[in-house]
Design an enzyme around this catalytic site. Structure first.
Site, PDB file in Angstrom:
ATOM      1  N   GLU A 119       4.463 -10.091   5.332  1.00  0.00           N
ATOM      2  CA  GLU A 119       5.593  -9.780   6.345  1.00  0.00           C
ATOM      3  C   GLU A 119       5.676  -8.234   6.008  1.00  0.00           C
ATOM      4  OE1 GLU A 119       9.683  -8.184   6.390  1.00  0.00           O
ATOM      5  OE2 GLU A 119       9.111  -9.021   4.709  1.00  0.00           O
ATOM      6  N   LYS A 129       0.759  -1.197  -0.041  1.00  0.00           N
ATOM      7  CA  LYS A 129       0.016  -0.146   0.104  1.00  0.00           C
ATOM      8  C   LYS A 129       0.870   1.327  -0.137  1.00  0.00           C
ATOM      9  CE  LYS A 129      -3.782   0.034   0.838  1.00  0.00           C
ATOM     10  NZ  LYS A 129      -5.387   0.161   0.047  1.00  0.00           N
ATOM     11  N   SER A 130       0.608   2.087  -0.846  1.00  0.00           N
ATOM     12  CA  SER A 130       1.482   3.335  -0.821  1.00  0.00           C
ATOM     13  C   SER A 130       1.284   4.278   0.333  1.00  0.00           C
ATOM     14  CB  SER A 130       1.040   4.286  -1.960  1.00  0.00           C
ATOM     15  OG  SER A 130      -0.349   4.744  -1.755  1.00  0.00           O
ATOM     16  N   TYR A 164       0.296 -25.855  -7.840  1.00  0.00           N
ATOM     17  CA  TYR A 164       0.855 -25.874  -6.636  1.00  0.00           C
ATOM     18  C   TYR A 164       0.334 -26.827  -5.766  1.00  0.00           C
ATOM     19  CZ  TYR A 164       3.081 -24.100  -2.237  1.00  0.00           C
ATOM     20  OH  TYR A 164       3.643 -23.828  -1.084  1.00  0.00           O
TER      21      TYR A 164
END
EC number: 3.5.4.13
Length: 187
Positions: free
Chosen positions: A133, A107-108, A166
């Site tokens: 993280e 997020k900016s 996956y």
């Protein structure tokens, strides 16, 4: 590869539970925004955090991660120590289609405060809550907010389906339900 638009994300979220819970609009009143955007989805973080600490000075080793290096907290605001990091998980559960690769960007608002979010791609066929993280790159404590926007996921459609997803590879982080620490398979 094509970047998928809001209407495609909404259809997949509703019809195939690709994102659950799913917010089909952008919520932004007085908070870090979350929900559907033009070409992505802004996810929220839960209020359970693993805060990295150096109270037990050890070498950080991804093959043998020192579990005593974290303090578990459950709160709506998490303070990240200076030059440290926190692990958290998304509020949303993701089920990624076999022909989609998902990239995550920060997020900016957080980036402008020196808080960087990191997550590896969500691979085709993967599902679970995403472990994120958050790094505090500043020399001062920094706040992150539970149940508010934390990052944006961008959905990329491959030209064809992958041969092996996956899930079919029996990936080690498949269907994770909690904040998940590093896993190294010894096979």
């Amino acid at each position: 590869m094509s970047v998928m638009p809001d209407h495609w994300i909404k259809d997949k979220a509703i019809q195939e539970k690709m994102i659950d819970p799913f917010i089909d609009y952008k919520e932004s009143s007085g908070i870090l925004s979350y929900g559907l955007s033009s070409y992505g989805y802004d996810a929220r973080i839960d209020n359970k955090f693993k805060i990295f600490t150096n109270i037990n000075p050890v070498t950080v080793d991804p093959k043998n991660f020192p579990l005593g290096s974290f303090i578990d907290k459950e709160e709506d605001i998490c303070i990240i120590p200076p030059n440290s990091f926190v692990l958290a998980k998304t509020v949303e559960y993701f089920k990624i289609p076999k022909d989609i690769l998902v990239m995550c960007v920060g997020k900016s608002t957080y980036a402008r405060c020196g808080i960087v979010v990191n997550v590896t791609p969500l691979e085709p066929g993967w599902e679970g809550y995403v472990t994120l993280e958050f790094s505090n790159t500043t020399p001062l404590p920094a706040k992150i907010y539970a149940f508010e926007g934390a990052c944006q996921f961008i959905f990329l459609k491959g030209d064809s389906q992958c041969s092996l997803s996956y899930n079919e590879m029996k990936g080690k982080y498949m269907k994770q339900l909690d904040v998940t620490l590093p896993i190294v398979n010894n096979s």
